[in-house]
Design a protein around this motif. Structure first.
Motif, short mmCIF file in Angstrom:
data_model
loop_
_atom_site.label_atom_id
_atom_site.label_comp_id
_atom_site.label_asym_id
_atom_site.label_seq_id
_atom_site.Cartn_x
_atom_site.Cartn_y
_atom_site.Cartn_z
N SER A 21 0.84 -1.19 0.00
CA SER A 21 0.00 0.00 0.00
C SER A 21 0.88 1.24 0.00
CB SER A 21 -0.91 0.03 1.24
OG SER A 21 -1.76 -1.09 1.26
N CYS A 22 0.39 2.27 -0.66
CA CYS A 22 1.08 3.56 -0.69
C CYS A 22 0.05 4.63 -0.35
CB CYS A 22 1.68 3.82 -2.05
SG CYS A 22 2.38 5.48 -2.26
N VAL A 23 0.20 5.21 0.83
CA VAL A 23 -0.72 6.26 1.27
C VAL A 23 -0.09 7.61 1.01
CG1 VAL A 23 -1.99 7.23 3.20
CG2 VAL A 23 -1.69 4.76 3.02
N ALA A 24 -0.85 8.49 0.37
CA ALA A 24 -0.34 9.81 0.02
C ALA A 24 -1.04 10.88 0.83
CB ALA A 24 -0.54 10.08 -1.46
N SER A 25 -0.29 11.91 1.18
CA SER A 25 -0.86 13.09 1.83
C SER A 25 -0.23 14.32 1.22
CB SER A 25 -0.64 13.05 3.34
OG SER A 25 0.75 13.02 3.63
N GLY A 26 -0.93 15.44 1.33
CA GLY A 26 -0.44 16.68 0.73
C GLY A 26 -1.43 17.20 -0.29
N ARG A 27 -1.27 18.45 -0.65
CA ARG A 27 -2.25 19.12 -1.51
C ARG A 27 -1.85 19.18 -2.97
NH1 ARG A 27 -6.11 22.12 1.11
NH2 ARG A 27 -5.96 22.14 3.38
N THR A 28 -0.66 18.75 -3.30
CA THR A 28 -0.19 18.87 -4.68
C THR A 28 -0.83 17.80 -5.55
OG1 THR A 28 1.92 19.74 -3.92
CG2 THR A 28 1.83 18.90 -6.18
N PHE A 29 -1.43 18.23 -6.66
CA PHE A 29 -2.05 17.26 -7.56
C PHE A 29 -0.97 16.56 -8.38
CE2 PHE A 29 -5.22 15.28 -10.02
CZ PHE A 29 -4.81 15.30 -11.33
N THR A 30 -1.06 15.25 -8.42
CA THR A 30 -0.11 14.46 -9.20
C THR A 30 -0.87 13.64 -10.23
OG1 THR A 30 -0.14 12.77 -7.49
CG2 THR A 30 1.65 14.35 -7.42
N THR A 31 -0.22 13.34 -11.32
CA THR A 31 -0.91 12.70 -12.43
C THR A 31 -0.76 11.20 -12.49
OG1 THR A 31 0.97 13.08 -13.89
CG2 THR A 31 -0.74 14.78 -13.84
N ILE A 50 0.16 3.77 -12.47
CA ILE A 50 -1.26 3.98 -12.74
C ILE A 50 -1.51 5.48 -12.78
CG2 ILE A 50 -1.86 3.86 -10.28
CD1 ILE A 50 -4.49 2.48 -11.13
N THR A 51 -2.30 5.92 -13.76
CA THR A 51 -2.63 7.33 -13.83
C THR A 51 -3.65 7.70 -12.75
OG1 THR A 51 -4.29 6.82 -15.52
CG2 THR A 51 -2.12 7.54 -16.28
N TRP A 52 -3.79 9.00 -12.51
CA TRP A 52 -4.60 9.45 -11.38
C TRP A 52 -6.05 8.99 -11.49
CZ3 TRP A 52 -8.87 12.62 -11.70
CH2 TRP A 52 -9.11 13.18 -12.95
N ASN A 53 -6.57 8.86 -12.72
CA ASN A 53 -7.96 8.45 -12.90
C ASN A 53 -8.08 6.96 -13.21
OD1 ASN A 53 -6.84 8.42 -15.41
ND2 ASN A 53 -8.32 9.80 -16.36
N ALA A 54 -6.98 6.23 -13.06
CA ALA A 54 -6.94 4.79 -13.31
C ALA A 54 -7.26 4.43 -14.75
CB ALA A 54 -7.88 4.05 -12.37
N GLY A 71 -5.89 1.76 -7.57
CA GLY A 71 -5.93 2.94 -6.73
C GLY A 71 -7.29 3.19 -6.13
N ASP A 72 -7.29 3.84 -5.01
CA ASP A 72 -8.53 4.26 -4.34
C ASP A 72 -8.39 5.76 -4.11
OD1 ASP A 72 -10.58 4.94 -2.61
OD2 ASP A 72 -10.48 3.03 -1.53
N ASN A 73 -8.96 6.55 -5.02
CA ASN A 73 -8.79 8.00 -4.93
C ASN A 73 -9.42 8.59 -3.67
OD1 ASN A 73 -7.25 8.32 -7.20
ND2 ASN A 73 -8.96 8.82 -8.53
N ALA A 74 -10.51 7.99 -3.23
CA ALA A 74 -11.19 8.50 -2.04
C ALA A 74 -10.28 8.41 -0.81
CB ALA A 74 -12.48 7.74 -1.81
N LYS A 75 -9.47 7.38 -0.77
CA LYS A 75 -8.58 7.18 0.37
C LYS A 75 -7.15 7.61 0.05
CE LYS A 75 -11.18 3.26 2.22
NZ LYS A 75 -11.12 1.82 2.63
N ASN A 76 -6.92 8.03 -1.18
CA ASN A 76 -5.58 8.45 -1.59
C ASN A 76 -4.55 7.34 -1.39
OD1 ASN A 76 -4.50 10.53 -2.99
ND2 ASN A 76 -4.26 11.91 -1.26
#
Length: 121
Positions: A21-31, A50-54, A71-76
């Motif tokens: 698992s890779c958990v991300a935090s921060g406000r910068t949008f990544t692609t 994987i791209t941001w929108n899978a 990826g799970d965008n809701a959980k980042n």
């Protein structure tokens, strides 16, 4: 800035499975998010991305058919499901994120500290 924390590594027998698992935090949008690995005495190599929108995923030939990135965008969170593990998969696995994804050979701007995966024969 983006902070990345990997987890899920460990010791497993050949043929077994692990999910990183890779958990991300921060406000910068990544692609895109990528997984890389580095074995002792070897250079770091690309594993999957994987791209941001899978909408798009990419895999190294050595892991195609065995590893799945999701990826799970809701959980980042981005996962790397690893099945049919082999001793040659032993490495430190790193999660990374790209501001402007340009493929597996492109630049990834933010990196985690890594998690050890050891596959015994």
């Amino acid at each position: 800035q983006v902070q990345l924390v990997e987890s899920g590594g460990g010791l497993v027998q050949a043929g077994g499975s692990l999910r990183l698992s890779c958990v991300a935090s921060g406000r910068t949008f990544t692609t895109a998010t990528g997984w890389f690995r580095q074995a002792p005495g070897k250079e770091r190599e690309f594993v999957a991305a994987i791209t941001w929108n899978a909408a798009s995923t990419s895999y190294a030939d050595s892991v195609k058919g065995r590893f799945t990135i999701s990826g799970d965008n809701a959980k980042n969170i981005v996962y790397l499901q690893m099945n049919s593990l082999k001793p040659e998969d032993t490495a430190i696995y790193y999660c990374a994120r790209a501001l402007r994804y340009s493929g597996s050979g492109g630049k990834f701007d933010f990196w985690g500290q890594g998690t050890q995966v050891t596959v015994s024969s």
